[in-house]
Design a protein around this motif. Structure first.
Motif, PDB file in Angstrom:
ATOM      1  N   UNK A  47      17.060  -1.560 -31.186  1.00  0.00           N
ATOM      2  CA  UNK A  47      16.687  -0.594 -30.310  1.00  0.00           C
ATOM      3  C   UNK A  47      17.734   0.125 -28.677  1.00  0.00           C
ATOM      4  N   UNK A  48      17.780   1.201 -28.298  1.00  0.00           N
ATOM      5  CA  UNK A  48      18.685   1.194 -27.291  1.00  0.00           C
ATOM      6  C   UNK A  48      18.137   0.301 -26.535  1.00  0.00           C
ATOM      7  N   UNK A  49      18.829   0.401 -24.907  1.00  0.00           N
ATOM      8  CA  UNK A  49      18.648  -0.710 -23.972  1.00  0.00           C
ATOM      9  C   UNK A  49      18.349   0.228 -23.073  1.00  0.00           C
ATOM     10  N   UNK A  50      17.520  -0.292 -22.270  1.00  0.00           N
ATOM     11  CA  UNK A  50      16.597   1.093 -21.586  1.00  0.00           C
ATOM     12  C   UNK A  50      16.509  -0.309 -20.325  1.00  0.00           C
ATOM     13  N   UNK A  51      17.131   0.104 -18.890  1.00  0.00           N
ATOM     14  CA  UNK A  51      16.369  -0.612 -17.592  1.00  0.00           C
ATOM     15  C   UNK A  51      14.270  -0.280 -16.435  1.00  0.00           C
ATOM     16  N   UNK A  52      14.051  -0.655 -16.516  1.00  0.00           N
ATOM     17  CA  UNK A  52      13.121  -0.470 -15.686  1.00  0.00           C
ATOM     18  C   UNK A  52      13.550  -0.748 -14.155  1.00  0.00           C
ATOM     19  N   UNK A  53      13.635   0.664 -13.155  1.00  0.00           N
ATOM     20  CA  UNK A  53      13.652  -0.023 -12.227  1.00  0.00           C
ATOM     21  C   UNK A  53      12.770  -0.135 -11.220  1.00  0.00           C
ATOM     22  N   UNK A  54      11.328  -0.509 -11.039  1.00  0.00           N
ATOM     23  CA  UNK A  54      10.724  -1.390 -10.806  1.00  0.00           C
ATOM     24  C   UNK A  54       8.913  -1.198 -12.056  1.00  0.00           C
ATOM     25  N   UNK A  55       8.240  -1.863 -11.291  1.00  0.00           N
ATOM     26  CA  UNK A  55       6.848  -2.553 -12.068  1.00  0.00           C
ATOM     27  C   UNK A  55       6.313  -0.647 -12.255  1.00  0.00           C
ATOM     28  N   UNK A  56       6.115  -0.081 -13.458  1.00  0.00           N
ATOM     29  CA  UNK A  56       4.765   1.028 -13.358  1.00  0.00           C
ATOM     30  C   UNK A  56       3.571   0.713 -14.234  1.00  0.00           C
ATOM     31  N   UNK A  57       2.134   1.860 -14.107  1.00  0.00           N
ATOM     32  CA  UNK A  57       1.563   1.177 -15.224  1.00  0.00           C
ATOM     33  C   UNK A  57       2.142   0.495 -16.266  1.00  0.00           C
ATOM     34  N   UNK A  58       1.179  -0.538 -16.718  1.00  0.00           N
ATOM     35  CA  UNK A  58       1.490  -1.208 -17.911  1.00  0.00           C
ATOM     36  C   UNK A  58       1.515  -0.371 -19.078  1.00  0.00           C
ATOM     37  N   UNK A  59       0.982   0.997 -19.034  1.00  0.00           N
ATOM     38  CA  UNK A  59       0.709   1.966 -20.763  1.00  0.00           C
ATOM     39  C   UNK A  59       2.287   2.433 -20.910  1.00  0.00           C
ATOM     40  N   UNK A  60       2.697   2.950 -20.145  1.00  0.00           N
ATOM     41  CA  UNK A  60       4.203   3.562 -19.828  1.00  0.00           C
ATOM     42  C   UNK A  60       5.070   2.800 -20.484  1.00  0.00           C
ATOM     43  N   UNK A  61       5.033   0.750 -19.571  1.00  0.00           N
ATOM     44  CA  UNK A  61       6.723  -0.028 -20.611  1.00  0.00           C
ATOM     45  C   UNK A  61       5.680  -0.074 -21.771  1.00  0.00           C
TER      46      UNK A  61
END
Ligand code: NAD
Length: 313
Positions: free
Chosen positions: A3-17
């Protein structure tokens, strides 16, 4: 296939995560606040995707730190002045944003700011809380009528046009300025007439800004422009802080070149010009234009979709 590696810089609403986690090896920052630069540079290493916020500056250095695998930068916002898009494009990195889903919510806030500053709602609230209310008074907290006034819209895109639709319910005269004149049919439908910027500034009772921040719109509203406005007029900015010369605005409010201002964005966020805090004729909000439960969720799923689609090529 990995799977591609992804970084999310800050917690956003759970649905997106959740959506991203289904498709990607996902790391979400657990840092409480805007990620410090060194941490951002460290965390993006070897990632194929970054989901970032308008508080993250994504420039050449960050792209270098991520390395050659970086394919997509998905911004959790409609404005993307925080990203060096030219540099990303040169490297073949896709940049995405979340247009459309926050249009009405942001226009709602801009409208709330118009009403708050015109009717002195924040001053009124402070007055009541301070125990100063002594019953109805003929000259207490007099403000300005919104109904029937002239609304000047700078930037007649999605949000600017959403403001025009709101204005019709208030029987306002609507004038707008934009780089591009809207099609006649749109002008007719929204009851809006085109003006040059100087014309708009000298005619409007409420000037509301809805252009993106670009080199061309930086300090679009400075001393000269503020002095063109009517003495009884108000300036509303829910676009980006640096579009207004904040120092000039402070003087305009102190010296009463205009009657008031309402701001959701600031020139050097999160810093706020200290002189602004001392003034009564200004309403201040902490960049909450898109901040409703429903809209932040839609932004999260849209940003996630943008990221996943780009990674799937
Ligand atoms: P949009 O692209 O639909 O509209 C922008 C309009 O500005 C376009 O019509 C464009 O032609 C015009 N424009 C661009 N450069 C100009 C210039 N130099 N002079 C005159 N007009 C110019 O964008 P939108 O969805 O309406 O959003 C507008 C901006 O609002 C975003 O870029 C973002 O920075 C800001 N915004 C802020 C918040 C918030 O939380 N306060 C929320 C959403 C959007």
């Amino acid at each position: 296939q990995a799977k591609p590696r992804v970084f999310i810089t800050r917690r956003i609403p759970e649905e997106g995560i959740k959506m991203i986690m289904e498709h990607c090896e996902t790391e979400v920052s657990d840092f409480d606040g805007v990620l410090p630069r060194e941490m951002l540079l460290e965390k993006v290493k070897n990632k194929e995707g970054i989901l970032c916020l308008l508080t993250d500056t994504i420039d050449k250095e960050v792209m270098d730190a991520a390395g050659p695998k970086l394919k997509v930068i998905s911004n959790y916002a409609v404005g993307f002045n925080n990203i060096d898009v030219e540099e990303a494009t040169r490297r073949g990195i896709m940049v995405t944003n979340t247009p459309g889903v926050l249009t009405e919510t942001t226009a709602d806030l801009a409208w709330a700011l118009i009403m708050s500053i015109a009717r002195r709602i924040v001053e009124a609230d402070k007055f009541v809380r301070a125990g100063k209310f002594r019953g109805w008074e003929p000259l207490l907290l007099l403000g300005t009528d919104v109904y029937g006034a002239t609304l000047g819209i700078i930037g007649f895109g999605r949000i600017g046009q959403a403001m025009a639709r709101r204005a019709s319910g208030f029987n306002m005269k609507v004038i707008y300025y934009d780089l591009q004149r809207a099609p006649l049919q749109v002008e007719k439908e929204l009851g809006a007439s085109y003006r040059t910027l100087p014309e708009l500034l000298s005619e409007a009772d409420f000037v509301t800004i809805h252009v993106p921040l670009t080199p061309q719109t930086h300090h679009l509203i400075g001393e000269k422009e503020l002095k063109m406005m009517k003495k009884g007029a108000y300036l509303i900015n829910t676009a980006r802080g640096p579009i207004v010369d904040e120092k000039a605005l402070v003087r305009a409010l102190q010296e009463k070149w205009i009657r008031g201002a309402a701001l959701d964005v600031f020139e050097n966020e999160p810093e706020v010009e200290p002189e602004l805090l001392k003034l009564d004729n200004v309403v201040l909000a902490p960049h909450i234009g898109s901040a409703t439960y429903a809209t932040r969720t839609k932004m999260a799923t849209m940003a996630a979709e943008n990221l996943i689609k780009a990674l799937q090529g």
